[in-house]
Scaffold this motif. Structure first.
Motif, PDB file in Angstrom:
ATOM      1  N   PHE A  76       0.840  -1.196   0.000  1.00 40.09           N
ATOM      2  CA  PHE A  76       0.000   0.000   0.000  1.00 40.09           C
ATOM      3  C   PHE A  76       0.880   1.253   0.000  1.00 40.09           C
ATOM      4  CE2 PHE A  76      -3.231   3.027   1.286  1.00 40.09           C
ATOM      5  CZ  PHE A  76      -4.384   2.542   0.701  1.00 40.09           C
ATOM      6  N   ALA A 115       2.198   1.681  -3.520  1.00 38.59           N
ATOM      7  CA  ALA A 115       1.125   2.161  -4.394  1.00 38.59           C
ATOM      8  C   ALA A 115       0.797   3.626  -4.097  1.00 38.59           C
ATOM      9  CB  ALA A 115      -0.116   1.288  -4.232  1.00 38.59           C
ATOM     10  N   LEU A 116       0.860   3.998  -2.819  1.00 39.70           N
ATOM     11  CA  LEU A 116       0.596   5.385  -2.420  1.00 39.70           C
ATOM     12  C   LEU A 116       1.583   6.336  -3.093  1.00 39.70           C
ATOM     13  CD1 LEU A 116      -1.065   7.196  -0.326  1.00 39.70           C
ATOM     14  CD2 LEU A 116       0.982   7.031   1.056  1.00 39.70           C
ATOM     15  N   VAL A 174       0.605   6.605  -6.828  1.00 44.06           N
ATOM     16  CA  VAL A 174      -0.606   7.401  -7.024  1.00 44.06           C
ATOM     17  C   VAL A 174      -0.331   8.874  -6.715  1.00 44.06           C
ATOM     18  CG1 VAL A 174      -2.981   7.765  -6.244  1.00 44.06           C
ATOM     19  CG2 VAL A 174      -2.130   5.439  -6.643  1.00 44.06           C
ATOM     20  N   THR A 215      -5.437   5.109  -4.021  1.00 44.82           N
ATOM     21  CA  THR A 215      -4.425   4.092  -3.741  1.00 44.82           C
ATOM     22  C   THR A 215      -5.086   2.740  -3.485  1.00 44.82           C
ATOM     23  OG1 THR A 215      -2.893   5.732  -2.834  1.00 44.82           O
ATOM     24  CG2 THR A 215      -2.539   3.448  -2.177  1.00 44.82           C
ATOM     25  N   HIS A 216      -6.203   2.751  -2.794  1.00 44.88           N
ATOM     26  CA  HIS A 216      -6.934   1.512  -2.487  1.00 44.88           C
ATOM     27  C   HIS A 216      -7.411   0.826  -3.772  1.00 44.88           C
ATOM     28  CE1 HIS A 216      -8.857  -1.288   0.175  1.00 44.88           C
ATOM     29  NE2 HIS A 216     -10.083  -0.856  -0.048  1.00 44.88           N
ATOM     30  N   CYS A 233      -3.619  -0.570  -5.378  1.00 46.62           N
ATOM     31  CA  CYS A 233      -2.819  -1.539  -4.612  1.00 46.62           C
ATOM     32  C   CYS A 233      -3.232  -2.987  -4.911  1.00 46.62           C
ATOM     33  CB  CYS A 233      -2.983  -1.249  -3.115  1.00 46.62           C
ATOM     34  SG  CYS A 233      -2.165  -2.457  -2.054  1.00 46.62           S
TER      35      CYS A 233
END
Length: 137
Positions: A56, A59-60, A63, A116-117, A120
């Protein structure tokens, strides 16, 4: 669809060992004290929490870069619960606590977390299967 990367790991028992094929990961597994074990090693829930929080966080950053935001100081903590289900089954639940830089303590920060959710891989794998709560800290 061909994988971009494939990780390979082998585990032996709940109270045993988990190791990767390249030798980088080699961990002792043990039941946590809360489950009657000696707690002298890690456990699948900790490994899942580490993997999910790392994924996460990665990915954060991706993003945030796409949104042209500075989130370099962000951190992600995953709390993974092992839950008893009916019929002697077990399930997981997750709380993701995302600590954002102060300048993102606003709607833009919330949008970053929600986007992000969606990106991910762990979030996409768990969506609809286990409850995942997103908390901005």
């Amino acid at each position: 669809m061909a994988p971009m990367y494939t990780a390979v790991a082998t585990s032996v028992g709940r109270d045993g060992r988990s190791y990767s094929d390249d030798g980088v990961l080699d961990l002792t597994l043990a039941r946590p004290k809360a489950m009657g074990g000696d707690g002298a090693g890690t456990n699948p829930e900790q490994l899942f929490a580490a993997g999910y929080s790392a994924c996460f966080a990665s990915a954060l950053q991706l993003v945030a870069q796409r949104m042209k935001l500075d989130a370099d100081d962000a951190s992600v903590t995953a709390e993974v619960g092992l839950n008893a289900l009916e019929g002697g089954r077990f399930g997981l639940s997750v709380v993701l606590r995302v600590e954002l830089p102060e300048h993102l303590h606003n709607e833009q920060g919330r949008q970053l977390i929600e986007a992000t959710h969606q990106v991910c891989p762990y979030s996409n794998a768990t969506r609809g299967n286990i409850p995942v709560e997103l908390v901005v800290e």
